[in-house]
Design an enzyme around this catalytic site. Sequence first.
Site, mmCIF file in Angstrom:
data_model
loop_
_atom_site.group_PDB
_atom_site.id
_atom_site.type_symbol
_atom_site.label_atom_id
_atom_site.label_comp_id
_atom_site.label_asym_id
_atom_site.label_seq_id
_atom_site.Cartn_x
_atom_site.Cartn_y
_atom_site.Cartn_z
ATOM 1 N N LEU A 117 0.827 -1.212 0.000
ATOM 2 C CA LEU A 117 0.000 0.000 0.000
ATOM 3 C C LEU A 117 0.860 1.261 0.000
ATOM 4 C CD1 LEU A 117 -2.918 -1.010 2.405
ATOM 5 C CD2 LEU A 117 -2.886 -1.047 -0.095
ATOM 6 N N ASP B 201 0.350 -9.636 -4.956
ATOM 7 C CA ASP B 201 1.622 -8.914 -4.897
ATOM 8 C C ASP B 201 1.456 -7.543 -5.568
ATOM 9 O OD1 ASP B 201 4.196 -8.160 -4.376
ATOM 10 O OD2 ASP B 201 5.147 -9.595 -5.720
ATOM 11 N N HIS C 58 4.397 -15.627 -3.477
ATOM 12 C CA HIS C 58 4.602 -15.422 -4.926
ATOM 13 C C HIS C 58 5.524 -16.462 -5.565
ATOM 14 C CE1 HIS C 58 8.210 -13.248 -3.791
ATOM 15 N NE2 HIS C 58 7.590 -12.139 -3.450
#
Lengths: 428, 307
Positions: free
Chosen positions: A65, A306, A233
Amino acid sequence: MKILIKKGRVIDPKNGRDEILDILINGNIIVKIDKNIREKVDNVHVIDASGLIVAPGLIDMHVHLREPGYEYKESIRTGTMAAVKGGFTSVVCMANTDPVNDNKSVTEFIIKQAKAEGVCRVFPCGAITRGLKGEELAEIGEMYAAGIVAISDDGKSVKNSETLRKALEYAKLFHIPIISHCEDEDLSKGFVHEGKASVMSGLDAIPAIAEEIIVKRDMAIAEYVNSPLHLTHISSGGSVDAIGEMKKRYNQVTCDTCPHYFTLTDKATLSFDTNTKVNPPLRSKEDVDAMKEGLRNETIDIIATDHAPHDITSKDVEFNIATSGISGLETAFGLSLALVHEGVLSMKTLLKKFTENPAKLLKLPYGELTPGSPADIIIFNPDLEWTVDRNTFASKGKNTPFHGWNLKGRNLLTIVDGKIVYRDPVFK
Amino acid sequence: MKWSRKDLLGIRELSKEEILLILDSADSFKDISRREVKKVPTLRGKTVITLFYEPSTRTRTSFEIAAKRLSADTINISASTSSHVKGETLKDTARNLESMRPDVIVIRHNMPGAPHMLSRIVDSSVINAGDGAHEHPTQALLDLFTMREKKDRIDGLNITIVGDIAHSRVARSNIFALRHFNTRITCSGPPTMIPPDMESLGVHVEYDMNRAVKDADVIMMLRIQKERGGISYIPSVKEYSTIYGLKAEHLKKAKKDVIIMHPGPMNRGVEITDEVADGPYSVILDQVENGVAVRMAILYLLTGREA
C-alpha cells in the site's frame, strides 16, 4: 440499515455452499441465509443478484500500500479503493514502507490510517528483521500486540539461515506465520527469467533455482523448528514440486502464487515493456503450466496479487533500471476467473484460494458467509466481458502488462462490514 | 521489395528479404567510398544524431562517415558530455533531441531495449548501434556482407563463433541473421560464457575449441566483455587465452579458405594472436570498410526513400 441480496448463486467454500439463496444483512452482520427471505420493503435495501454469484469478500494476503513513505506510488486510501473495486474486502500490506513497519508505532499508524482513510480491512504484516536488513529481529511481539497478522521481509529473503531459524522459532509464541520471499540474492542479479527469452533479449537473467534453493532451505528450517511457513509469490515449477513433496510429511507449509505467474510467460519481456518486469520474474511456459497444475492439485493454497503500484517515472526508463512490480488488485480476479473458464479450477475451488484458505492461514474471522459473521460480501458476474484500461484504475499504480486485455468476469459490488463500498457502473 | 520500417532496432524481427535488401543496397554504396570524390547528395538536408552511452571508435566513426558521404549533417553526443551525467533520463533526452527534429538517431546504450524505448518516444528513425548484450544489427549486417563478398554466398557456410557468447550482442545479431540462411552455426567458449538455453536459437554448442573450428568457413572471434563482468566468468585472462585464443594451429583444422572475423576492438594476445589477426585469412579490416557501405545503405533505406 438492512441489505437483502436476492436470488444470487451463493458460493461459500468454507460452508460448502453453492446454491441460489438470499442473504440478509443487518448492520454489519450477516443475519440470515435462506431461500426466499421476506422483509418489509420500507427498511431494507434490496439488491437483485439473479444471474450473478454472491461470494465472501476476497482476501489478498500480499499487497503493497506504500504508505507511509511512498504516497506518490499509492496510499492506504487509493490502494484500498483499488482493492474493493477488484473484489477484495481484506488486504495484508507488506512492511517495506518508509519507515519500515518493523515496530509498533508504524503498525499503529497503518491501522489508524486504515480506519480513517481505508475502504476495506487492512492487516499489516510486520518485518522479520529491523529495517528489513536481515540482521536483528524486529520487535515482533510488540507489533503483534498492535495488530500484525504475519511477519515478512518481503522484497528479499532473510539471507542468514540462523536469523531465519530464530524468527521462525520466535514467531511460534504468537502463532503467526512467516511469509517468505524466496530468492537467493547472489543468483538473482538479473532482471528476467533465465531461459529462451533471455537468450534472445540479452537481459541479465535469474535462474529458477534462485527461488527453489530458498524454498527448500526455508522449508527445511521450518520443519526442523516445527513452525508455520508460508512461501509467497511462487513462480517456478521446481518450487511447486518441492512444496508438494514437503506437504506430504509436514502440514505447516503453505504457499501462494500471483495471477501473472499463471498468465504470462517470459516471452512478454521480449517487448522490453517494463510493466513485465516483476520479481520473481515471469517464467517459462512449463512454469506457467506447473502453476496451474499446482493450483489444481491444491499444492498452491492461495492466490495473492503482490500488488506493487509504482509511479510512472519508476517504470518509464530502461528495463534494467525500471522498478519491479505489477499493479494487480484490479485485474487479479478477472485473470483468475480464466482458470475457471479454462476448466483448471471449479468456481468453488478458485474462491477457496481467495477466501477460506487465506483466512485460515491468518486466523481472520472473514472469508465466509455464515450467519452471525461480519458482512464482507461481493457480487460478481463471472461472464461479463471487459477490457482492462489502466487509466480507469483506482490505484495510483498504472503499471500493468494487461492494459488492453480482454477479460471475462468482473466484480460488480463490494460490501465491507455491512456497507456497500463499491458498485460497478454497469450494476444498477 | 521496398523498405517499410521506421527503425532498425534488431535483426530478430527482420525477414530474409529485408536483410538481402540491405546487403544488395550496400553493394552499390561500396563503390562511392572508393571514388576520388566520396560524396553523393542523397541525404542532403537530413540530420543524423549519434547518441552514444558507451564508448565506441569504429561504429561511431563508421556511422558518421556513412552519413557524411551521403551529405547528411551529423551531430555526435556522448553520454560523458551530455546531460546524462547530470541525471537526465533517456526519455527526457529523447524528447529534447526530438524537438530539434533530427531524421535519424543512432543510439548505443549499455542496456538492452534502450533503442526500443527511444523509438517509442521519437518520430525520427532509430538505429540500434548496440544495446547491452542484446543486438548490434549493423555489425551483423556488415558481417554477412563480408561473408557474402568473400565467399560469394552465405548458404552452406559453417560459421564458428568463439568467446563470450553470453554477453555478446554481435553473436546474437549474427545468429538471428544467419538463421535465415542454410548455415551451420557453432558457438564455442567457456561454459560460463554460454547461456544454458543457447541451443534454443538453433545453434550448436561445442565447448572444445579445437572441435568447434573443424571445417569452419568462417571463424568469428569475440572479445571478453569486461564492461559486462566478463572477467568474472573465467579464472584468468592468461588461462582464457591458452584455451580460447585463436592461433595458427586452429586454422589447419578449418577449411582451407577459412576467413577470420572480429568485430573489434581486438585484444591481441588474448582471443587472437598477432599472427592470425594480421595473417592472410584475416578479413577484419574488410569488415571495417564494409561497415561504412552497409551503414550508408541503412541510412538511405530509412530516410532516403524518396531519393
